[in-house]
Design a protein around this motif. Structure first.
Motif, PDB file in Angstrom:
ATOM      1  N   VAL A 196     -45.416 -31.474  12.954  1.00 18.69           N
ATOM      2  CA  VAL A 196     -44.541 -32.396  12.672  1.00 18.69           C
ATOM      3  C   VAL A 196     -43.113 -31.958  12.749  1.00 18.69           C
ATOM      4  O   VAL A 196     -42.688 -32.084  13.805  1.00 18.69           O
ATOM      5  CB  VAL A 196     -44.570 -32.641  11.166  1.00 18.69           C
ATOM      6  CG1 VAL A 196     -43.584 -34.001  10.678  1.00 18.69           C
ATOM      7  CG2 VAL A 196     -45.992 -33.251  10.643  1.00 18.69           C
ATOM      8  N   ILE A 197     -42.578 -31.069  12.164  1.00 20.05           N
ATOM      9  CA  ILE A 197     -41.194 -30.401  12.406  1.00 20.05           C
ATOM     10  C   ILE A 197     -41.178 -29.667  13.573  1.00 20.05           C
ATOM     11  O   ILE A 197     -40.181 -29.360  14.315  1.00 20.05           O
ATOM     12  CB  ILE A 197     -40.580 -29.844  11.053  1.00 20.05           C
ATOM     13  CG1 ILE A 197     -41.534 -28.537  10.656  1.00 20.05           C
ATOM     14  CG2 ILE A 197     -40.479 -30.882   9.975  1.00 20.05           C
ATOM     15  CD1 ILE A 197     -40.965 -27.839   9.561  1.00 20.05           C
ATOM     16  N   GLY A 198     -42.420 -29.097  13.761  1.00 21.39           N
ATOM     17  CA  GLY A 198     -42.289 -27.941  14.921  1.00 21.39           C
ATOM     18  C   GLY A 198     -43.061 -28.511  16.322  1.00 21.39           C
ATOM     19  O   GLY A 198     -43.218 -28.062  17.142  1.00 21.39           O
ATOM     20  N   ARG A 199     -42.783 -29.757  16.348  1.00 22.02           N
ATOM     21  CA  ARG A 199     -43.359 -30.497  17.559  1.00 22.02           C
ATOM     22  C   ARG A 199     -42.504 -30.354  18.910  1.00 22.02           C
ATOM     23  O   ARG A 199     -41.195 -30.147  18.609  1.00 22.02           O
ATOM     24  CB  ARG A 199     -43.521 -32.046  17.307  1.00 22.02           C
ATOM     25  CG  ARG A 199     -44.564 -32.371  16.452  1.00 22.02           C
ATOM     26  CD  ARG A 199     -44.856 -33.878  16.829  1.00 22.02           C
ATOM     27  NE  ARG A 199     -45.413 -34.453  17.910  1.00 22.02           N
ATOM     28  CZ  ARG A 199     -46.636 -34.498  18.246  1.00 22.02           C
ATOM     29  NH1 ARG A 199     -47.772 -34.254  17.324  1.00 22.02           N
ATOM     30  NH2 ARG A 199     -46.896 -35.112  19.402  1.00 22.02           N
ATOM     31  N   GLY A 241     -38.239 -31.748  25.314  1.00 15.37           N
ATOM     32  CA  GLY A 241     -37.873 -30.740  25.839  1.00 15.37           C
ATOM     33  C   GLY A 241     -38.352 -29.448  25.503  1.00 15.37           C
ATOM     34  O   GLY A 241     -37.681 -28.471  26.082  1.00 15.37           O
ATOM     35  N   GLY A 242     -39.334 -29.071  24.879  1.00 11.67           N
ATOM     36  CA  GLY A 242     -39.717 -27.843  24.821  1.00 11.67           C
ATOM     37  C   GLY A 242     -39.514 -27.340  23.307  1.00 11.67           C
ATOM     38  O   GLY A 242     -40.193 -26.174  23.200  1.00 11.67           O
ATOM     39  N   TRP A 243     -38.592 -27.711  22.535  1.00 14.47           N
ATOM     40  CA  TRP A 243     -38.243 -27.270  21.237  1.00 14.47           C
ATOM     41  C   TRP A 243     -38.301 -28.255  20.169  1.00 14.47           C
ATOM     42  O   TRP A 243     -38.206 -29.338  20.529  1.00 14.47           O
ATOM     43  CB  TRP A 243     -36.630 -26.855  21.438  1.00 14.47           C
ATOM     44  CG  TRP A 243     -36.533 -25.530  22.553  1.00 14.47           C
ATOM     45  CD1 TRP A 243     -36.243 -25.715  23.883  1.00 14.47           C
ATOM     46  CD2 TRP A 243     -36.779 -24.205  22.079  1.00 14.47           C
ATOM     47  NE1 TRP A 243     -36.330 -24.635  24.539  1.00 14.47           N
ATOM     48  CE2 TRP A 243     -36.407 -23.543  23.421  1.00 14.47           C
ATOM     49  CE3 TRP A 243     -36.527 -23.529  21.001  1.00 14.47           C
ATOM     50  CZ2 TRP A 243     -36.260 -22.177  23.490  1.00 14.47           C
ATOM     51  CZ3 TRP A 243     -36.444 -22.147  21.196  1.00 14.47           C
ATOM     52  CH2 TRP A 243     -36.204 -21.627  22.313  1.00 14.47           C
ATOM     53  N   SER A 244     -38.154 -27.726  19.169  1.00 17.98           N
ATOM     54  CA  SER A 244     -38.353 -28.724  17.847  1.00 17.98           C
ATOM     55  C   SER A 244     -36.669 -29.419  17.572  1.00 17.98           C
ATOM     56  O   SER A 244     -35.866 -28.653  17.935  1.00 17.98           O
ATOM     57  CB  SER A 244     -38.379 -27.878  16.607  1.00 17.98           C
ATOM     58  OG  SER A 244     -38.007 -28.634  15.338  1.00 17.98           O
TER      59      SER A 244
END
Length: 372
Positions: free
Chosen positions: A206-209, A213-216
């Protein structure tokens, strides 16, 4: 370092960042990860290139946008700033979702055997369901997600950014600058990035997807705030320029360590890797800002032209790459020839569309967010 006044180094870095993201998305056609359309042969070298660049390219976009925001707030009231953000971000995003993005979704559906038929037949289906949730409507704008997130960040951070400009806020900035004036101390600004990465890794689905572009997105918010902070005091830039070489060296070393760990099967979601990843990205950002500040404090006709073109180029680039990639996917040629054809042809088409159409038609200038 750039002279007082307009930061031409930031203008150049925005152009160079856009050029990098263009070649990055051309590489996505050939790398081993899933994408809208893929070449008939995939290459590890392209995956490595994508992996390295993804560690700093979108953080760089947010850092540069935050620095530009600092100077924009010098000359605008809050209402003027928000109006500009709406015209430069929200309107191009909405236009792009309706008019620019549908061909990408169509090609992806055809390429993944999820639709058969012409684009005209597909277009009514584009509005069925949400992309990423089983449907087609690209509510996040695919590659235009950056405009959507940046617009939201602009709204959320305005009170904080105004605070950093008042007497109390300037006191905090001055204290921070003094604390970080020692050699190497500027790298401690990576700590908030590391902390946020550890936090979002607690919920990677969820918040860490990392689809954006490769970041949360929460980590991008940290980069955005840090970018504004380092614009608040010229001493930050002096420190960044002085340490540009060690930043580059540390960026190369930490990148090498990170990829060695990943190749050995080490998880990128551990706290140690969050530490490594946060500092790796910050090393690269400090190197880029340092060398840019040292050598790019000038302007010329190409920069003036590129400044107008950069947003339309960004809006158009991935759709053109996907369309041309789809047409050449089955060519039996090597990587170098095919990458050259894809990148050169896409660049020529994008620049031609901009120069011959977008910048010359009043309504298109408005829809593509070009400043008057």
């Amino acid at each position: 370092m750039a002279a007082a006044g307009r930061r031409y180094d930031i203008d150049w870095l925005q152009v160079l960042a856009m050029s990098t993201i263009f070649f990055f998305h051309c590489a996505r056609f050939f790398d081993e990860g899933d994408w809208h359309v893929k070449n008939n042969h995939l290459y590890f070298g392209m995956s490595a290139f994508v992996g390295v660049v993804s560690q700093w390219i979108m953080p760089l976009f947010f850092i540069l946008s935050a620095i530009s925001t600092y100077y924009a707030l010098d000359r605008r009231t809050d209402l003027q700033y928000l109006n500009e953000r709406f015209s430069r971000l929200a309107i191009p995003l909405l236009f792009g979702i309706i008019a620019i993005i549908p061909p990408q979704v169509y090609i992806e559906r055809v390429n993944h055997s999820q639709f058969s038929g012409s684009f005209i037949e597909f277009f009514p289906h584009y509005f069925e369901g949400l992309y990423g949730f089983g449907g087609n409507f690209a509510w996040m704008g695919l590659h235009l997600w950056y405009l959507e997130v940046l617009f939201l960040f602009s709204l959320l951070t305005l009170p904080l950014f105004r605070y950093l400009r008042n007497e109390k806020g300037q006191g905090f900035v001055s204290w921070t600058t003094g604390f970080l004036k020692a050699p190497g101390a500027i790298f401690l600004l990576a700590v908030p990035v590391v902390v946020m990465e550890i936090f979002v890794n607690l919920d990677p689905e969820v918040i860490g997807r990392r689809d954006f572009g490769g970041w949360s997105p929460l980590t991008y918010l940290v980069f955005f705030i840090l970018g504004y902070l380092i614009a608040c005091d010229v001493r930050f830039q002096v420190s960044i320029e002085r340490q540009r070489v060690i930043s580059l060296v540390m960026g190369v070393i930490s990148t090498t360590v990170g990829f060695s760990l990943l190749e050995s099967g080490y998880s990128s979601r551990t706290s140690f890797f969050a530490l490594l990843r946060g500092f790796n990205s910050w090393f690269w950002l400090m190197a880029i800002l340092g060398f840019g500040g040292r050598y790019l404090g000038f302007t010329n006709r190409m920069l003036k032209y590129s400044n107008k073109a950069i947003l339309p180029f960004y809006i158009l680039h991935q759709t053109i790459i996907v369309i041309i990639g789809y047409t050449i996917a089955d060519w039996n040629t090597g990587l170098i020839v095919k990458y050259a054809v894809l990148s050169i042809t896409s660049f020529v088409v994008i620049v031609t569309l901009y120069d011959m159409l977008v910048r010359r038609v009043h309504i298109l200038r408005f829809l593509f967010g070009i400043k008057y």
